[in-house]
Design an enzyme around this catalytic site. Sequence first.
Site, PDB file in Angstrom:
ATOM      1  N   ARG A   1      22.187  95.074  25.013  1.00 26.61           N
ATOM      2  CA  ARG A   1      21.535  94.187  25.990  1.00 26.61           C
ATOM      3  C   ARG A   1      22.478  93.853  27.153  1.00 26.61           C
ATOM      4  NH1 ARG A   1      18.206  89.664  22.978  1.00 26.61           N
ATOM      5  NH2 ARG A   1      17.360  89.475  25.085  1.00 26.61           N
TER       6      ARG A   1
ATOM      7  N   ASP B   1       8.187  85.306  26.292  1.00 23.87           N
ATOM      8  CA  ASP B   1       8.310  85.727  24.886  1.00 23.87           C
ATOM      9  C   ASP B   1       6.948  85.922  24.214  1.00 23.87           C
ATOM     10  OD1 ASP B   1      11.051  85.695  25.109  1.00 23.87           O
ATOM     11  OD2 ASP B   1      11.282  83.688  24.269  1.00 23.87           O
TER      12      ASP B   1
HETATM   13  C1  S3P Z   1      15.733  81.901  26.274  1.00 24.41           C
HETATM   14  C2  S3P Z   1      15.421  82.449  27.489  1.00 24.41           C
HETATM   15  C3  S3P Z   1      14.601  83.658  27.654  1.00 24.41           C
HETATM   16  C4  S3P Z   1      13.825  83.970  26.378  1.00 24.41           C
HETATM   17  C5  S3P Z   1      14.673  83.874  25.156  1.00 24.41           C
HETATM   18  C6  S3P Z   1      15.234  82.466  25.008  1.00 24.41           C
HETATM   19  C7  S3P Z   1      16.570  80.691  26.236  1.00 24.41           C
HETATM   20  O1  S3P Z   1      15.451  84.743  27.945  1.00 24.41           O
HETATM   21  O2  S3P Z   1      13.262  85.255  26.469  1.00 24.41           O
HETATM   22  O3  S3P Z   1      13.938  84.181  23.996  1.00 24.41           O
HETATM   23  O4  S3P Z   1      16.591  80.002  25.188  1.00 24.41           O
HETATM   24  O5  S3P Z   1      17.207  80.385  27.252  1.00 24.41           O
HETATM   25  P1  S3P Z   1      15.917  85.090  29.457  1.00 24.41           P
HETATM   26  O6  S3P Z   1      16.744  83.979  29.931  1.00 24.41           O
HETATM   27  O7  S3P Z   1      16.706  86.357  29.323  1.00 24.41           O
HETATM   28  O8  S3P Z   1      14.645  85.273  30.210  1.00 24.41           O
END
Ligand code: S3P
Length: 427
Positions: free
Chosen positions: A119, A311
């Site tokens: 990632r 999500d």
């Molecule tokens: C999250 C942010 C999101 C989400 C992840 C949890 C967080 O990701 O998809 O499951 O807790 O800040 P991104 O910041 O990469 O969009």
Amino acid sequence: MKLHQAKSLNGTLEVPADKSISHRSIMFGAIAKGETTIHNFLEAEDCLSTLKAFQDLGVHIVHDDKTVTIQGAGFDGLKPAEKPLDMGNSGTTTRLIMGILAKQSFQSVLIGDASLSKRPMDRIIEPLLQMNAKIHGVNDTTYAPITISPNNYLNPIHYVLPVASAQVKSAILFAALQANGESKIVEKEISRNHTEEMIKQFGGSIQVEGKTIRLTGPQELTGQTITVPGDISSAAFFLVAGAVARNSKIVLKNVGVNPTRTGILDVLTDMGANWTILQEDVHNQSADIEISSSNLVATEIGGDIIPRLIDEIPVIALLATQASGTTVIKNAEELKVKETNRIDATAKELRKLGASIETTQDGLIIHGPTAFHGGQVSSHGDHRIGMMLQIAALLTDEPIELEHPEAVSISYPQFFDDFDHLIDKEG
Ligand code: S3P
């Protein structure tokens, strides 16, 4: 594993605690001074990775069922870990902790599983380097294992986020709390604001005006008592189940309804689903939500709603397979860099069951309604794909075999039992 078979679901369910808030509760408890108590902590693999990482950094944390007590170390009280910090599958732990460790007198190494190691971390490393952090990935890449070297000074930053990401925003905010001067962050789209809310809750100072966030460091935070609401991202599976299954009515208790997270409720409304808030606790931003079998119509999903439901897109795609017309999901290219490529995985697995679904550069096009049949599907090791496929099993009498069901433990270890409980209730 053979997926549970049922035609309808009925009953009441308290979904597990919010994952994003549980992660942050541990982090804020560790970097604050004084004691923090967390009630209704999410005991799932991702959040346990965060808890263990801070224990390894010398923070005294007692974990008893869903209650966690933390003796806050403050930013300056963290200790070097004896071995690399294991992030497991958790992108949130990895990205947010980088902001916390960016100004420490010791080196830290972050390792993770195969999915996490693919990632992108450049989105975090780049702004933190601009703030004078010393961070690099393995073999001069920006991928895990990540090494964070000792560093005793951080500059503030003025940064326009190139992606709509709460993880990037939060990592920068954790660093900004330790930097000397005013940082300004401008979001691409408004994303979940739990970090901003918790900075205030822990006695810090932060100014938010639309997409612009200002914070002046350094700041010291004070331990608090936190009660974590249920996770709307976990509730989403049962919201969709209640809408697509016949003769169904489900009540979901204590669901977190922070407006930066409720995009799925807007989509359910647009698609004509029968849902209603039975009771709301405005102070705790939580609500009891009832959903029942619905006649669904297609919709278009894109633009600033995407971060508010990012999500939930795999299960929203399943919802769209049961709506009349063509649903278009766009501006969701971020799905390609989640636990798996969720655009490809969602389309591939739902097609195996009879869905008519196309992938695009930045989303999915779904033609509905379609009848489902049985088959052999895979979670791709991704919790949200696995849970979505169990909901899909409501739409056929034929057996469905799921490979890698264990992935659900990342955010919802008791998911299959909760599903079962709603079948039993129906009698
Ligand atoms: C999250 C942010 C999101 C989400 C992840 C949890 C967080 O990701 O998809 O499951 O807790 O800040 P991104 O910041 O990469 O969009």
